[in-house]
Design an enzyme around this catalytic site. Structure first.
Site, mmCIF file in Angstrom:
data_model
loop_
_atom_site.group_PDB
_atom_site.id
_atom_site.type_symbol
_atom_site.label_atom_id
_atom_site.label_comp_id
_atom_site.label_asym_id
_atom_site.label_seq_id
_atom_site.Cartn_x
_atom_site.Cartn_y
_atom_site.Cartn_z
ATOM 1 N N LYS A 242 0.874 -1.043 0.274
ATOM 2 C CA LYS A 242 0.156 -0.243 -0.159
ATOM 3 C C LYS A 242 0.766 0.979 0.287
ATOM 4 C CE LYS A 242 -3.958 1.954 1.855
ATOM 5 N NZ LYS A 242 -3.792 3.779 2.165
ATOM 6 N N GLU A 290 -0.931 5.326 -8.342
ATOM 7 C CA GLU A 290 -0.256 6.050 -7.532
ATOM 8 C C GLU A 290 0.972 6.586 -8.124
ATOM 9 O OE1 GLU A 290 -2.931 5.806 -4.132
ATOM 10 O OE2 GLU A 290 -1.260 6.864 -2.732
ATOM 11 N N ARG A 405 -17.175 1.009 -2.742
ATOM 12 C CA ARG A 405 -15.309 0.659 -1.853
ATOM 13 C C ARG A 405 -16.581 -0.907 -0.990
ATOM 14 N NH1 ARG A 405 -12.457 3.270 1.354
ATOM 15 N NH2 ARG A 405 -13.011 5.614 1.282
ATOM 16 N N LYS A 411 -8.385 -3.026 2.442
ATOM 17 C CA LYS A 411 -6.410 -2.620 2.942
ATOM 18 C C LYS A 411 -6.585 -2.933 4.225
ATOM 19 C CE LYS A 411 -8.954 2.112 3.460
ATOM 20 N NZ LYS A 411 -9.538 3.624 2.850
#
Ligand code: AMP
Length: 543
Positions: A242, A290, A405, A411
């Site tokens: 992450k 990202e 979601r 996560k």
């Protein structure tokens, strides 16, 4: 606007979802399609289509001034009127109800007003346009125009409810409506397509951002694996590090034009050095990934990347000193084909091919395949050891579900340190919480002094907030109107994402995303955490 205002008021007045939906269906049926399309957009609290990047640029202070002038209360302090509602639109209606019974602005003129406001550069021009429109509007019209400008209708209708109403009005499958909305980013256009029975023609358009797929938070590897089992037939998970940067959706055309969109679907312009490497990738693409600050072989924490946010012109020094990379983890569209329904593993195979030979500033995540909770736990420990904040685990065979979601992505984050702090000041909240003291400024200790370090809005129950409102009213040291300095007696435990240096608070630090974990009635103020502890946590995080 009249029937829009009546419907919106009626939608606000009922808590039942089915009733809200029925009212909206009735409104859509009563209007010509172009007006119904505008009503759909406005009921979704949007002045412009979602994909449209225009902004109105009208602030709360400016609106308050105009409303005061209209109400003949120029120069008066409207703070107590505002506090009664916690909403500028509701305040406007109350102040204007008697004087503005007449008036009815057509929906298309409201749309034109918004276009003009976005186009006008100077605040005086914007004010003039508003005054002209308000002159012909009823109090109800003004209420909803103000609410649309401030971005929230507060009638308990979300875009998803409007989607349902469109499906019901034109008797189309809800899934088709939702899909068209995701692809076009324009709920008004979706209504028009539904009315014409052309939903299937909605297509993805390069440079119109799609919604982002989101991950559901879990607390342990076991919980993560159990949740994934519920969704997947084969319990294979692709587990990735992450990263702590900013989420970015990259659009790239065949001829090398590149645009990057943020999670709020706004264009990201701070990292021009990525454009050229991205432009060199093959074909037409929409990538999800990202952007990270990077030094040597390692990504840097978000606090470093943040130094480059908000800077439109990046000087060479910044680019050199804080280089960034784009790490891609998904592929949504390639050469005319939408890939959302392909399994993740297939999308990853395509992604890896695209990135063969890509520039150094670009890379893809390298997932670990996990088939048990133990393997997930191991991958999690490995990721933490490598300096990441946790893992994102994705069901191997899952589609890309924009805007959702939960379900397929999970996560798991490192549990952060918490701090015990004391409340030093309180403020009235907004919206539903405008009558209670729900925003707490809190401090840590420096010897016998207290130094503010953050402000938290959430974490207590409604009942607790009510109880403490009473308490703070009785333990106020100084009443500043919207804010009260209170006796420092109430100790809280707060969690946060990280600590930043900041001049906002006297401690010189600020907690990022602070949230209240619990009240610590067991702890006296003399034992709360100190500024020295904060300094240690800060140093540890930047190591
Ligand atoms: P959070 O911001 O804590 O809600 O976590 C979700 C965010 O983690 C996403 O929106 C992404 O920006 C980010 N993220 C970091 N690494 C990944 C990854 N490998 N896959 C998906 N999202 C990631």
């Amino acid at each position: 606007m009249r029937s829009f205002v009546q419907t919106a008021d009626a939608v606000a007045a009922t808590a039942k979802k089915t009733e809200k939906s029925r009212l909206i269906v009735e409104l859509f049926r009563s209007l010509p399609v172009p007006d119904a399309a505008l009503a759909a957009r406005f009921l979704s609290a949007q002045a412009f289509p979602r994909h449209d990047e225009r902004t109105l640029g009208v602030g709360g202070a400016q609106l308050t001034r105009l409303i005061a002038e209209l109400a003949g209360k120029s120069g008066e302090n409207l703070w107590s009127d505002y506090r009664k509602h916690g909403d500028l639109g509701d305040m406007a209606e109350e102040l204007l109800r008697e004087s503005r019974k007449q008036g009815d602005l057509p929906l298309n003129e409201v749309a034109r007003l918004f276009a003009d406001l976005a186009a006008a550069r100077a605040q005086v021009q914007k004010s003039e346009r508003l005054v002209r429109a308000f002159a012909r509007a009823s109090a109800g019209d003004i209420k909803y125009i103000v609410k649309l400008i401030t971005g929230d209708l507060r009638i308990g209708a979300k875009e998803s409810l409007v989607e349902e109403a469109i499906a019901a009005t034109y008797e189309r499958p809800l899934a088709e409506v939702r899909r068209a909305n995701m692809l076009t980013g324009d709920i008004g256009e979706v209504l028009t397509l539904a009315a014409e029975n052309k939903l299937a023609s909605a297509a993805v358009r390069l440079f119109h951002p799609l919604g982002f797929m989101l991950a559901a938070p879990v607390d342990t590897a076991d919980e993560l694996f159990d949740a994934a089992l519920k969704e997947a037939e084969t319990p294979a998970l692709l587990v990735e590090e992450k990263y702590d940067g900013i989420r970015a959706q990259v659009h790239k055309s065949r001829d090398g034009k590149v645009k990057v969109f943020s999670r709020t679907l706004d264009e990201v312009v701070e990292f021009p050095e990525l454009d050229q490497p991205l432009a060199a990738l093959p074909g037409e693409l929409i990538l999800d990934g990202e952007i990270l600050a990077w030094r040597g072989a390692r990504p840097l924490p978000f606090t470093e990347l943040q130094k480059r946010l908000g800077r439109k012109r990046v000087d060479m020094w910044m680019q050199h000193d804080l280089p960034v990379k784009f790490v891609a983890f998904d592929l949504l569209f390639q050469d005319g084909a939408l890939l959302l329904d392909e399994p993740l593993t297939q999308r990853k195979i395509r992604l890896d091919k695209i990135f063969v030979g890509a520039a150094d500033a670009l890379r893809t995540t390298i997932p670990t395949e996990c088939r048990s909770a133990q393997e997930v736990a191991q991958a999690f420990r490995k990721s933490l050891a490598a300096g990441h904040e946790g893992i994102v685990a994705k069901v191997a065979g899952s589609p890309y579900a924009p805007g959702r979601r939960g379900g397929f992505w999970f996560k798991l984050k490192e549990p952060f340190a918490t701090l015990d702090v004391v409340i030093t000041a309180v403020e009235y909240g907004h919206g539903r919480r405008h009558k209670v003291l729900s925003d707490y400024t809190f401090a840590v200790r420096n010897g016998d002094n207290l130094l503010n370090i953050g402000k938290a809005y959430s974490g207590l129950t409604d009942a607790e907030i009510l109880e403490y409102t009473e308490y703070f009213l009785q333990h106020t040291i100084e009443d500043q109107g919207y804010r009260r300095i209170v006796e420092p007696n109430i100790v809280l435990e707060v969690a946060f994402n990280n600590i930043q240096k900041s001049s906002r608070h006297e401690s010189g630090y600020a907690l990022r995303f602070p949230r209240i974990v619990r009240l610590r009635a067991d702890k006296p103020v003399s034992e709360i955490d100190t500024i020295a502890t904060v300094a240690i946590l800060f140093a540890r995080q930047t190591q």
